[in-house]
Design a protein around this motif. Structure first.
Motif, mmCIF file in Angstrom:
data_model
loop_
_atom_site.group_PDB
_atom_site.id
_atom_site.type_symbol
_atom_site.label_atom_id
_atom_site.label_comp_id
_atom_site.label_asym_id
_atom_site.label_seq_id
_atom_site.Cartn_x
_atom_site.Cartn_y
_atom_site.Cartn_z
ATOM 1 N N UNK A 180 0.828 -1.207 0.000
ATOM 2 C CA UNK A 180 0.000 0.000 0.000
ATOM 3 C C UNK A 180 0.862 1.256 0.000
ATOM 4 N N UNK A 201 -9.446 -8.072 -0.301
ATOM 5 C CA UNK A 201 -9.780 -6.665 -0.072
ATOM 6 C C UNK A 201 -8.560 -5.801 0.221
ATOM 7 N N UNK A 202 -7.363 -6.323 -0.027
ATOM 8 C CA UNK A 202 -6.168 -5.492 0.135
ATOM 9 C C UNK A 202 -6.243 -4.298 -0.809
ATOM 10 N N UNK A 203 -5.845 -3.136 -0.313
ATOM 11 C CA UNK A 203 -5.762 -1.946 -1.162
ATOM 12 C C UNK A 203 -4.782 -2.216 -2.302
ATOM 13 N N UNK A 204 -5.029 -1.645 -3.437
ATOM 14 C CA UNK A 204 -4.167 -1.733 -4.628
ATOM 15 C C UNK A 204 -4.034 -3.140 -5.238
ATOM 16 N N UNK A 215 -5.611 -11.845 0.720
ATOM 17 C CA UNK A 215 -6.817 -11.122 1.108
ATOM 18 C C UNK A 215 -7.359 -10.314 -0.082
ATOM 19 N N UNK A 258 -17.670 -7.431 -2.002
ATOM 20 C CA UNK A 258 -17.689 -8.678 -2.765
ATOM 21 C C UNK A 258 -17.759 -9.830 -1.762
ATOM 22 N N UNK A 293 -10.313 -7.788 -5.157
ATOM 23 C CA UNK A 293 -11.496 -6.923 -5.158
ATOM 24 C C UNK A 293 -11.154 -5.438 -5.208
ATOM 25 N N UNK A 294 -9.871 -5.092 -5.232
ATOM 26 C CA UNK A 294 -9.481 -3.681 -5.065
ATOM 27 C C UNK A 294 -10.084 -2.783 -6.144
ATOM 28 N N UNK A 333 -9.252 2.428 -0.096
ATOM 29 C CA UNK A 333 -8.486 2.052 -1.298
ATOM 30 C C UNK A 333 -6.996 2.332 -1.198
#
Lengths: 522, 522
Positions: A245, A285-288, A283, B17, A292-293, B208
């Motif tokens: 990130x 939902x990790x940023x970048x 994961x 998601x 799902x980012x 994000x």
């Protein structure tokens, strides 16, 4: 401004609950991070961990592009001469040219943990740094508990930094060891510290308040020139500052040129690859870098994105090697597939119906859990089969595995039989093993070796298993990744099934097919 | 300072998601959050989602302690009278007394998405807010893309806020819709905004850039009085601001009394319970509420923690209902073992030779690859067996697994037989499964269920495999971790062997033994 990236996945990252790297895992990670352009790789603590010594030794024969290996340790023990201190000696003897040692900057820790005088601690710091500087190229000082210490006794915290400065330290790294410092506090404190020392500052943040990334960025915003963190934020408790990130925000939002555009485009792949090596799910939902980012679900967002992607995306996902996904209708792929095919020297024709078919197959396989990042040899075989460049060398007729265990006399027997068809000839063999997969592997090798003796030069170096839909318990689907090696190369293959023996079988035969194909195209 | 907590798990959180709540899920979550003391619960968008209307109707008969339900929506359509706008009417008709609507604050979105004039957009905002204020108790305005808009056209972004102010809005919520704003930018912008409007400010951040928590806290630090977020940070893409991290930092570190001490102590439980309702694994590494958030692995840390827990913990874990864990791993010693034993109510005597024997056994097991971090139930069983507190409920006589596969017709069969001794009685059963471990599990359950029907209430929730000495290829040792669950608890067990079937067997029987022992000590 110049900012150096300091990765401690191999040291602090390994403190994470659930992570335990082998030496060969660590070598793989070091190579990936070097390829991506990380400047410093902290490899371990040679003074406290024998595995770190093995790793540093192994790294002597690995050529790195740019990264410098770093040995970690603490200030010398009170009463020791620095040159006699086992811990400091281990750093010098590790063979690397950069050291990073931690020391106490919080008065309470000096008097209550080290149980020495505040003055003596300053002497420890100066003397340890000086000794290392005499023997190494660069030395960094991690001021442990710096922010907590500063809040209690700012004068002493600054004195600790100045003691390192007196020893000739190259960077003073301010550590938020417990991860409890708020972002505005980091900012306020670093603004004062800057006026008190003349050495460049670094930041080492932990994520106990979910602020490690913010605290790292605010430190750089206020002049820090070194950022310490780990891939995917791995680390003890809530983890360390997440470099995945931090890096894109530095480069894309703060205009700090810490790696090239090409290197940044590998970020997502490196993040996912290292999670595979750690054998942890990535994961989403990790940023970048998360799957799902850049995935859009809301109807409004999706239609807006079709018009102007910047409306709901803070950066273009390609810049970090990620991709936009629209969850309602998964439209993607051909360009991605072509890119991957080109990488292994296959030109795919967009209009070829076989390519479209292949794309569909890959989507299907990914849906049931295949993942080709660590199984690139399987991916290559699939491409070559689909484009008619390869036909299987042998076909399975049947196999059987019998696994017996009697508690009495601790008796057990694992036996496998394999029946194959090679050029219209049936070959039927049997083998034993410690477990079912080993027995099958031995029977299979026996069957093939007579026809293809070259497989004697290959062997398995890694065998990994991941359970996919673990809520199905012992009937869950598993993904097996096998890594094989011969004298020249290492390659990964993948198999997926609800039956671990079958999943292993798929990965096993791919690993052999890949070797045979390779020999024939020489 | 007064800060109100505004939860949008039920609206923005559901955009994540992998999440889809039923109406009854939403009611359960609303009750949990109300119990914990959240002030506002955004329940959904009645104008765009029929499920939201059902939910608001259902909530009419649910009595809440303090929380106010909020209906979400957007400003009226251009050209509509506010009182005729379907969307605004739906909010008024939802039966709740608080509204939160979003409107455009970025000029580019007005001209390119709405395709109306900048002036017309201001009129939409004022008129929509005024209409809602006439019909409801409180109205909040979410200024969409506020920070991005402000960076491009600060004057217009402020005008949008003033338009809402002119309509009589109660709170101006600054939204970082794309989650791309850096923390120092949030701070700089909010400091200016404060001087331009007279209405209290709120913050709505997305993650994000992994900065949502920091951006929320810095906004409060600069005067924001409402924080919007979700439990566990659920939300689209990388998620929303995580209230589970924000709340404890507000209360424990910024002295903002946003909930009572008792309410804060339920935070960990609420976080885990809602992840259960969402049917998502709870991330162990979450700050404050994760299972690993206060877990210590390093040897130095452990001995320091025994002296002064604040040395490596930023807060006392009990304050958020979490607990300290000392991970039994490589470096552990007697103090580690005693600490763990005490936690499960066993007093170990240092001088007892059985204790020394046990410690030696543990070291041996760890050397061959056992890891008790995630197999705590196995560890507890071992302690209890060593101290004579537990005897096995059943003994293995033998098992056999046969796994056949014929390529023709894609035929396969996996069958297991199990012979056990339970109280001098022999029980012999068979089972099938998708794979060898599943077949064995089914046969084992059949054998035991007749004597111990309580095992019907337990099931496997996770099954993980790690290969240890992977250089031995398919004959390598594997570690199996099994996580089991009943209505009250989740527990982990571990087994190690060069044979994956055996390793799974060890973990399986421990998981059952643990359950049986638990039932008997009730």
């Amino acid at each position: 401004m110049q900012v150096k990236l300091f990765d401690t996945t191999l040291r602090d990252g390994e403190q994470s609950e659930g992570i335990s790297f082998t030496v060969s895992d660590k070598i793989k990670i070091a190579k990936l991070l070097d390829e991506m352009g990380i400047h410093y790789l902290e490899g371990g603590w040679p003074g406290s961990n024998p595995k770190a010594v093995d790793f540093f030794n192994a790294m002597k024969s690995v050529k790195l592009k740019r990264a410098k290996m770093v040995a970690f340790g603490s200030t010398k023990r009170h009463g020791n001469k620095a040159s006699d201190d086992v811990n400091l000696r281990a750093i010098v003897d590790s063979g690397v040219r950069v050291a990073c040692i931690f020391g106490k900057a919080w008065d309470f820790h000096v008097t209550h943990a080290l149980k020495i005088s505040l003055e003596d601690n300053l002497e420890l710091i100066t003397d340890s740094i000086r000794f290392l500087k005499e023997n190494m190229d660069e030395v960094f000082f991690d001021a442990e508990h710096f922010f907590d210490g500063y809040k209690k006794n700012p004068e002493y915290a600054i004195k600790a930094l100045r003691a390192a400065e007196a020893g000739g330290v190259d960077v003073l790294v301010l550590a938020d060891t417990n991860g409890g410092t708020l972002t505005h506090e980091v900012e306020e404190i670093i603004r004062v510290v800057k006026t008190k020392v003349n050495t460049p500052l670094g930041i080492h943040a932990h994520n106990d308040s979910e602020l490690a990334v913010a605290n790292s960025l605010i430190a750089v915003h206020n002049g820090a020139v070194q950022v310490q963190g780990t891939i995917n934020g791995y680390g003890e408790r809530a983890g360390n500052a997440n470099l995945c990130s931090i890096i894109p925000s530095l480069k894309l939002k703060m205009n700090i040129n810490c790696m090239t555009d090409e290197e940044l485009r590998t970020l997502t792949e490196v993040s996912r690859h290292i999670s595979e090596i750690a054998n942890l799910p990535h994961n989403n939902h990790l940023a970048y870098v998360g799957k799902s980012a850049f995935a859009h679900k809301g109807g409004i967002h999706v239609s807006a994105i079709n018009k102007h992607s910047e409306t709901y995306e803070h950066i273009k996902p390609e810049l970090v090697g990620n991709e936009q996904r629209v969850l309602v209708s998964e439209l993607s792929g051909v360009s991605n597939l072509k890119y991957k095919a080109e990488k292994i020297g296959i030109n795919l024709d967009d209009k070829d119906p076989a390519v479209k078919e292949l794309l569909k197959d890959i989507k299907e396989l990914e849906k049931i859990g295949y993942q080709f990042e660590e199984g690139e040899a399987s991916f290559e075989l699939m491409l070559k089969r689909a484009t008619g460049m390869h036909k299987r060398f042998f076909d399975l007729v049947s196999f059987r595995v019998i696994n017996d265990r009697y508690a009495k006399d601790d008796y057990h027997l694992v036996e496998a039989t394999v029946k194959l068809m090679i050029n219209d000839e049936i070959i039927h063999t049997a083998g034993e093993g410690a477990g079912p997969v080993g027995a099958l592997d031995h029977a299979l090798r026996k069957a093939i070796e007579s026809k293809f003796p070259e497989i004697k030069t290959m062997h398995l170096v890694d065998y990994r298993v991941r359970v996919l839909n673990s809520t199905d318990g012992t009937d869950a689907k598993v993904r097996v990744i096998i890594e094989s090696q011969d004298d020249y190369e290492t390659w990964g293959t993948v198999g997926v099934s609800a039956n671990i023996i079958e999943a292993s079988w798929f990965a096993l035969i791919d690993s052999i097919e890949y070797k045979l194909l390779k020999e024939r195209s020489k």
